[in-house]
Enzyme design. Structure first.
Site, PDB file in Angstrom:
ATOM      1  N   LYS A   1       0.871  -1.171   0.000  1.00 40.65           N
ATOM      2  CA  LYS A   1       0.000   0.000   0.000  1.00 40.65           C
ATOM      3  C   LYS A   1       0.914   1.230   0.000  1.00 40.65           C
ATOM      4  CE  LYS A   1      -2.711   3.235   2.001  1.00 40.65           C
ATOM      5  NZ  LYS A   1      -2.162   4.480   2.571  1.00 40.65           N
TER       6      LYS A   1
ATOM      7  N   GLU B   1       5.727  -0.753  13.343  1.00 42.74           N
ATOM      8  CA  GLU B   1       6.779   0.055  13.974  1.00 42.74           C
ATOM      9  C   GLU B   1       6.177   1.444  14.067  1.00 42.74           C
ATOM     10  OE1 GLU B   1       8.783   2.836  14.111  1.00 42.74           O
ATOM     11  OE2 GLU B   1      10.214   2.288  12.541  1.00 42.74           O
TER      12      GLU B   1
ATOM     13  N   GLY C   1       4.641   3.602  10.774  1.00 38.83           N
ATOM     14  CA  GLY C   1       3.847   4.824  10.752  1.00 38.83           C
ATOM     15  C   GLY C   1       3.481   5.264  12.154  1.00 38.83           C
ATOM     16  N   SER C   2       2.404   6.014  12.247  1.00 42.66           N
ATOM     17  CA  SER C   2       2.047   6.629  13.525  1.00 42.66           C
ATOM     18  C   SER C   2       1.416   5.621  14.466  1.00 42.66           C
ATOM     19  CB  SER C   2       1.073   7.774  13.287  1.00 42.66           C
ATOM     20  OG  SER C   2      -0.199   7.261  12.957  1.00 42.66           O
TER      21      SER C   2
ATOM     22  N   GLY D   1      -1.315   2.832  13.412  1.00 46.13           N
ATOM     23  CA  GLY D   1      -0.819   1.485  13.659  1.00 46.13           C
ATOM     24  C   GLY D   1      -1.740   0.722  14.594  1.00 46.13           C
TER      25      GLY D   1
ATOM     26  N   CYS E   1      11.900   7.952  13.139  1.00 45.68           N
ATOM     27  CA  CYS E   1      11.287   7.316  14.322  1.00 45.68           C
ATOM     28  C   CYS E   1      12.298   7.179  15.442  1.00 45.68           C
ATOM     29  CB  CYS E   1      10.679   5.951  14.025  1.00 45.68           C
ATOM     30  SG  CYS E   1      10.993   5.280  12.434  1.00 45.68           S
TER      31      CYS E   1
ATOM     32  N   GLU F   1       5.861  11.297  21.648  1.00 49.94           N
ATOM     33  CA  GLU F   1       6.565  11.728  20.450  1.00 49.94           C
ATOM     34  C   GLU F   1       5.807  12.871  19.771  1.00 49.94           C
ATOM     35  OE1 GLU F   1       6.514   8.912  17.228  1.00 49.94           O
ATOM     36  OE2 GLU F   1       8.243   9.817  16.237  1.00 49.94           O
TER      37      GLU F   1
END
Lengths: 511, 511
Positions: free
Chosen positions: B167, B246, B222-223, B227, B283, B375
Site C-alpha cells: 500500500k 513500527e 507509521g504513527s 498502527g 522514528c 513523540e
C-alpha cells in the site's frame, strides 16, 4: 466472598474441599507485582544459575512424583502408567531446557563489528535476546503435568528468565498445588527471588492475569473458544501483549490407495489406538481419517472399527467435557450423508465409549455447517472415503489448518509429494507413516500451526524452540566491552555459539 | 466512483494527477488472490533463485535510481543527497538479504534423529521454517524508499519467500509507482510468478488489505494511532494475523554528569544534528534529552541551542505533518514548568524551523497529561535537566518504552551500568556515546522495542532478523529423505548451518 477450591475424584464424583481459595483481584495483582519485582533480578542471574534452577525443579518434581501422580490420577482418571510417563516427560523437559540454556544459542548472540559498507560506515552493533518479563501460564485440562503447572509453558518461561504466574486448571487443583509446591521449594532452595513462581485458582483470576499491567505475555493450552476470548483481551489491552494459545485442532490422517492396499489393516489398528489414546483427549488426536473407497479401504475401516470397539469404556476428564463429547457425536451423526459406525450414548457420566462415523468426500465437502471438520474433543473420528485424487483434494481443501497432518504412503507413492506439500501449508507438523499423538520434547519439535490451531503460528509450545516466545531482542550499539552483557563480550566468556560479522562461530572445543 | 491519485511537489504545493486510481475493494481482492496463487510457487523455488530475485530487484532499482530519487525529492523535499543515500541503503538491503537467504541459517534447520530418551524412544523429527503467505506492506511517509515500496518490509518478505501487496504512502505516490515498476520488472525478468509483487493506493485499500482473507501478515511503519487501528483490525479478524507495526517513539538520550563535564559542547552539537536530521522526521529522533543541572549541563544546552538555531528552515513531508508539528510544539510550550528555547511558528506551510524546550526532571515527571513524554514528530526535543540520580531515575521511570535509548557516559562512569540495564528494559536498541538516528542494515540490528514502540517486541523491522517475521516452523516426522525439503535432507545438499541432534553444525569449508 471467598470460593473454596474443590478437587473432584473423576471416577466417583467425590468432591474434596482444598485448603485454598479462588484468587481475588487483589491476590492476582499481588502475585503479578511480586513477579515484576523478581523479573530484573531473574534476568540478571547467569545462564548456569538458570539451568540449575530448572534442574532443581526437575529434581523436586521427581522427589514428589509418586504423590503428584496419585493426585493426578484421582483428578483426571488418566491412569497411573500414563501419568507416571507424563511426569517423566515433564522432568525431562525441564532438564532438556537446562541444557538448551547452557548451550546458549537461544540468545541469538550476534556481533557486527564497526566497518565500512556500501551504505557507509556502520558502528559496532551487538544483539541478543532478553526476557520479556512476567508470564501468565494457563494449565490445560488434558495434561495435568506436561501442559500444566510444571509443564512446557512454565519450563520455557523460566528457561527464558521470566517469572511465571500460573492459573491452575479447575479439573486438577490438587495436582496443581502439589506440583507447584515442588516448583516453589526448588526455587526457594536454589535462591530464586521471591515472586519467581506463583499459582492462582479461579476463572476470574485467569481474566485478571491476562489484563494485569505487569504481565508481559501469556501461554495457554485449551479450547478454541476460551483461547479466542483471552487472546482478544490480550490484544485489546492498552499495551497489547503476546498471547500464545494452543487451541487444539481437527487433525487429518490421509491414507493413500497404495498404503491402504499394502497395510490397511495395520493402519486401521494404529489409527484406532491413536484416536482413543487418553480417551481421545489429545490436541493432536486424529479426528479425520481419509481412506480410499474400495476393498482395501473397506478392510482398513473394518480393522479400525474392530479395534475401536475393543477399547473399554473410560472416564473423560470432567463431566462437562464428557457431556460436550456425548452431545458432539450426536450432532456428527445427524449430518447429511453420515453413517454411524460406533456412537457413545447421549446420556451418562464421565465414562464414555468411542465413536466412529463414515462419510463420503463429497458429503464431507458439502457439510455447510462445518460440523464434521470441527474438532470434537474426545475419542471420535470421522472416516472420509474418497474415490479420486480430486475427490480427496476437494475434501482436504475445506479443512482448517491444524496442529498436525498425517500421511500414510508407500515408497514411490505418486500421492506422497503432493500431500506433503499440502500438509506443510496446512499444519505445524507433518507425520509420515506414524500417528500424530505423542509429541516428543527435543530440539526439532514443532507443536503449533496456523490459526485456528494456534493464535501465533510463528511459535511452538513444545521443544527447545518454545523458549523463544518469552524473549525479545535488544541491540547494543557502541557499548564498551566491560559494560556489555557477557554473551556479547568480545572474548565470548560464556563460550556460546554466536554470529560474528555474518558468520556463525561455534567453539571448536565444544562443537 | 474512482479517485485519481495525485502527486504533490512539497516545495511548491503543485499537484500532478497520476495515471493511477485508488484501488477499489475488488482491485485489492484481485491483487491478494494473485498473491495467494503465487505463494506456493514462490515457496517452491530454491534459495539461490530467491537470492537472485532480490539481486535483480536491487539492480533494477539502481538502473532507475536517478529518476526515482528525483521523484522522491519532489514529493518529500528530503533533498537529493539524502535520497541518493537512501536508495543506496535500499539496494544494499536487498543484496544483504540475498546473502542471508543463500547462507541459509534463517531456515532454522534442525534435525533430531530417532533415538531413545528418558521420555522413551522418539521418532526422527526435522524442523525448518516455511513462508507465511501473502504479506501486506504499508509504505512509510518519512522514508520513501528504505521503509516504503522497495524497503525493508518488502525485501524481508521476498527473502522469506512471501509475495507482497504494497500500500503506497499517499505522500509519495509517484515515487512508489516508479520503485514498484523496478521491482515488477525485476520479478518478471527473473521469472517470478505473477502476483509476486503488487501495489495499491488509497486509505480504504489499506484497510481492505489488512482484512483480506488471503493476507497472512502485515508490515507497517507509521504513527501510533494508525498502527493501533490497523493492529486492532488484524487481531479482530476471524483468523487473526501477525501485524508488525513500527509506531515510532519518544527516544531518550541521557548525558551523565561525567560526560557533560568532559564533552558537553560536543554532545550538544551532536544531539542538534541528530534531532534535526531529515527535519526531525525519524522514528529514532532523540526527542528527550536528559542533561544534568549545573555549569557543564548549561554549556551543553548552550551548544545545543546554537547548533539547532543554525539549522535552516526546511520542508516537512506534508502539510498535515507540518501542521501537527506546529500544533504539537505549541502544546509542549504550554506545559507547566516548560521554558521555550526555540519554537516554530504556529502558522505557515510545510517549511518549519526546529524547536527546543527545557524543563526540570520533577516537572517532567509531574506532567500528568504526558504531553512531553509523547513523540511529537518533527525537529523538536525537550531538554530535561536533572539534579540527583534519583531525580533522573524518577523522570526516566515515567517514560514509555521506545525504539532506542542513548547514553553518553565516560570510562569508569558510575552511572553507566545502571543506565544500560534500564535501557535494555526500556528500548530495542541501546546506543552508547553516539546518536540514535541512522539504523544500520546488518545482521545484528534491532529496530523495534516494547509497546508502544512496536506492536510486536519480539521482532525487528531492520536487519537480517527482520526476515523471521514472515516465516513459521514446520516439523517433519518420519518423512523419507527423498520427500523432505532439501534443507532437511540427511546429506545437507544446500550446505547450510543446521542443528543436528542438539549440536550446531557449520560446514567447515564455508565456516
Amino acid at each position: 466472598m471467598t470460593t473454596t477450591v474443590e478437587s473432584i475424584d473423576v471416577r466417583t464424583g467425590e468432591a474434596t474441599a482444598l485448603d485454598v481459595i479462588e484468587a481475588s483481584p487483589g491476590a492476582v495483582r499481588s502475585a503479578c507485582e511480586r513477579a515484576a519485582q523478581a523479573a530484573p533480578e531473574l534476568a540478571r542471574r547467569d545462564l548456569r544459575w538458570r539451568a540449575g534452577l530448572l534442574g532443581a525443579m526437575a529434581s523436586a518434581l521427581e522427589e514428589d512424583g509418586d504423590a503428584i501422580v496419585q493426585l493426578a490420577d484421582r483428578e483426571t482418571a488418566l491412569g497411573l502408567p500414563r501419568l507416571a510417563g507424563e511426569l517423566r516427560r515433564t522432568v525431562y523437559q525441564l532438564r532438556l531446557f537446562a541444557r538448551v540454556v547452557e548451550e546458549g544459542s537461544f540468545l541469538g548472540a550476534t556481533i557486527d563489528h564497526a566497518g565500512d559498507t556500501p551504505m557507509g560506515p556502520l558502528p559496532d552493533v551487538r544483539r541478543m535476546v532478553v526476557p520479556l518479563g512476567p508470564v501468565a501460564v494457563f494449565g490445560a485440562s488434558n495434561f495435568p503435568l506436561a501442559f500444566s503447572v510444571p509443564g512446557g509453558d512454565t519450563a520455557s518461561a523460566i528457561a527464558a528468565g521470566c517469572p511465571v504466574v500460573i492459573k491452575a486448571h479447575p479439573a486438577h487443583p490438587a495436582t496443581s498445588e502439589a506440583a507447584f509446591a515442588a516448583l516453589a521449594r526448588a526455587a526457594s532452595s536454589h535462591g530464586a527471588p521471591n515472586g519467581t513462581v506463583a499459582l492462582v485458582h479461579g476463572f476470574a483470576a485467569g481474566i485478571a492475569l491476562v489484563e494485569d499491567p505487569d504481565v508481559a505475555a501469556v501461554g495457554f493450552t485449551g479450547s478454541g473458544g476460551a483461547g479466542r476470548a483471552l487472546f482478544d483481551r490480550a490484544s485489546a489491552r492498552p499495551d497489547p501483549i503476546p498471547f500464545y494459545g494452543e487451541l487444539g485442532a481437527a487433525n487429518a490422517l490421509v491414507v493413500t490407495p497404495l498404503a491402504a492396499g499394502s497395510r490397511g489393516e495395520e493402519i486401521g489398528a494404529g489409527a484406532a489406538q491413536s484416536l482413543t489414546l487418553g480417551v481421545g483427549q489429545f490436541c493432536t488426536q486424529p479426528g479425520l481419517l481419509f481412506v480410499p473407497e474400495g476393498a482395501a479401504g473397506d478392510a482398513l475401516v473394518a480393522s479400525l472399527v474392530a479395534a475401536v470397539s475393543a477399547v473399554p469404556e473410560a472416564h473423560m476428564l470432567t463431566t462437562s467435557i464428557a457431556a460436550a463429547y456425548r452431545s458432539g457425536v450426536q450432532t456428527d451423526a445427524a449430518v447429511d450423508g453420515v453413517r454411524t459406525l460406533l456412537i457413545a450414548g447421549p446420556a451418562g457420566g464421565t465414562e464414555v465409549t468411542a465413536s466412529l462415523f463414515e462419510t463420503t468426500a463429497s458429503s464431507f465437502a458439502a457439510d455447510a455447517a462445518a460440523v464434521l471438520r470441527r474438532e470434537c474433543f474426545g475419542p471420535v473420528s470421522v472416516v472420509v472415503r474418497y474415490g479420486t485424487t480430486d475427490d480427496l483434494d476437494g475434501a482436504l481443501g475445506v479443512l482448517d489448518p491444524a496442529l498436525t497432518f498425517t500421511i500414510h504412503a508407500e515408497p514411490g507413492d505418486p500421492d506422497a509429494q503432493r500431500l506433503i506439500e499440502h500438509a506443510s501449508r496446512a499444519a505445524g507438523r507433518v507425520v509420515m507413516n506414524g500417528y500424530p499423538t505423542g509429541v516428543g520434547v527435543n530440539w526439532a519439535m514443532q507443536h503449533g500451526g496456523p490459526w485456528p490451531a494456534t493464535t501465533s503460528s510463528l511459535h511452538t509450545s513444545v521443544g527447545a524452540g518454545s523458549i523463544a516466545r518469552w524473549l525479545r531482542p535488544v541491540a547494543y550499539q557502541g557499548v564498551p566491552d566491560e559494560l556489555l552483557p557477557a554473551a556479547l563480550r568480545e572474548g565470548n566468556p560464556l563460550g556460546i555459539p554466536r554470529r560474528v560479522d555474518g558468520r556463525l562461530v561455534v567453539d571448536l572445543l565444544d562443537g
